[in-house]
Design an enzyme around this catalytic site. Structure first.
Site: not given
Ligand SMILES: NC(=O)c1ccc[n+]([C@@H]2O[C@H](COP(=O)([O-])OP(=O)(O)OC[C@H]3O[C@@H](n4cnc5c(N)ncnc54)[C@H](O)[C@@H]3O)[C@@H](O)[C@H]2O)c1
Length: 306
Positions: A95, A148, A8, A88, A151, A175, A11
């Protein structure tokens, strides 16, 4: 249509907000591990309902997966975002564990769900969900290319001095700052190739600005962006919920398409009620094919860290 959004944070909340504002889902469940956080975000968002005119019911829960049961679509945004100067790929250590645990909990309660993976490094996280859950490949979709491409269109419109609605373009590949491939050759302004309006040098600048789109915002904001990522996810959820059969570049498990196998990478797909309805194979030129292979090699290096 029930949608669960795990995480939450910036994003996840933005994604829930756009889904609600677009008013196509009956219910959005926000889930976070931080005590009371998702409940608070959900309550705050619900207090915008009368102002923004939506009927979607948003509820928040702390790590209670029973409340996510029978979700049609689950979005995974849980995990840490990058800080200025980080790639990333550097997020994988933390993660990967989070995404693996979250996806298994989600599928326990929603075995028929479609999963949209947002957490970074996203192509590797989507691959991890494939490997750890064994869900059919049409039901695991990585979000990166939709953002992307948005953008890319922003940068094209800026260079052209045109409204964004005049511009079309797509970004495929990994990505990542170096792996994404904005398809400048195929970008158009009202179906006229953008190369008719922009010199090669300006087009190269658009390409470079697009590739570092996320890093540019991370430097400005001190953390990664959330509005455009949330909007991109909500558009993909809508395409599935409303069976729109819309085309988005998404990270999907490839099995020979584009000459690649056993990897999740951004390619154009049609999204509808079954998740990935079709993988669209477009004719790439030699330079684009070489970029695609290079991008795949870089993603494989990160996948090998799993
Ligand atoms: N794919 C993309 O295009 C894209 C775009 C933007 C951000 N991202 C990624 O999305 C992720 C989230 O970014 P953010 O800015 O929202 O971060 P954030 O820190 O604002 O939010 C992440 C939330 O995840 C929660 N969380 C952590 N572990 C959890 C767990 N095990 N279960 C449930 N919730 C958990 C945290 O409590 C936090 O609220 C990051 O990995 C970021 O890199 C991806």
């Amino acid at each position: 249509m029930k949608v669960t959004v795990v995480g939450a944070g910036a994003v996840g909340a933005s994604c829930a907000e756009y889904i609600a504002i677009k008013n196509f889902a009956s219910e959005v469940v926000l889930l976070d591990i931080k005590e009371g956080f998702a409940e608070g975000k959900a309550m705050d968002l619900m207090q915008t309902a009368s102002l923004n005119g939506f009927d979607t019911k948003i509820t928040g829960v702390t790590n209670d997966y029973a409340k996510t049961a029978e979700s049609d679509v689950c979005v995974i945004t849980s995990g840490i975002p990058r800080k200025p100067g980080m790639t990333r790929e550097e997020l994988i250590g933390i993660n990967a564990g989070i995404v693996k645990e979250v996806s298994s909990n989600l599928i326990k309660y929603s075995p028929n769900t479609i999963v949209i993976v947002v957490s970074n490094p996203m192509d590797t996280m989507a691959y991890l969900v494939h490997k750890s859950t064994n869900l059919p490949k049409n039901r695991i979709i990585g979000m990166g290319g939709a953002l992307d491409s948005a953008r890319f269109k922003y940068r094209l419109a800026e260079a052209l001095g045109a409204p964004i609605s005049d511009v079309d373009g797509m970004v495929i590949g990994g990505h990542s700052d170096t792996g994404m491939i904005p398809l400048t050759r195929l970008a158009t302004r009202n179906s006229v190739p953008v190369s008719e309006f922009l010199l090669e040098e300006r087009l190269s600048q658009v390409l470079e600005d697009t590739k570092v789109g996320g890093a540019t915002l991370t430097k400005l904001l001190g953390t990664s962006a959330w509005y455009a990522p949330g909007a991109a996810v909500s558009s993909m959820v809508q395409a599935i919920a409303c069976d729109q059969k819309k085309m988005f570049p998404c990270s999907v498990l490839l099995d020979g398409e584009y000459g690649l196998k056993d990897i999740c990478l951004g390619v154009p797909v049609i999204l509808g009620k079954n998740g990935i309805e079709t993988i669209v194979e477009i004719d790439l030129n030699d330079a684009e094919k070489a970029n695609m292979n290079e991008s795949a090699d870089a993603v494989r290096v990160v996948n090998n860290l799993l």
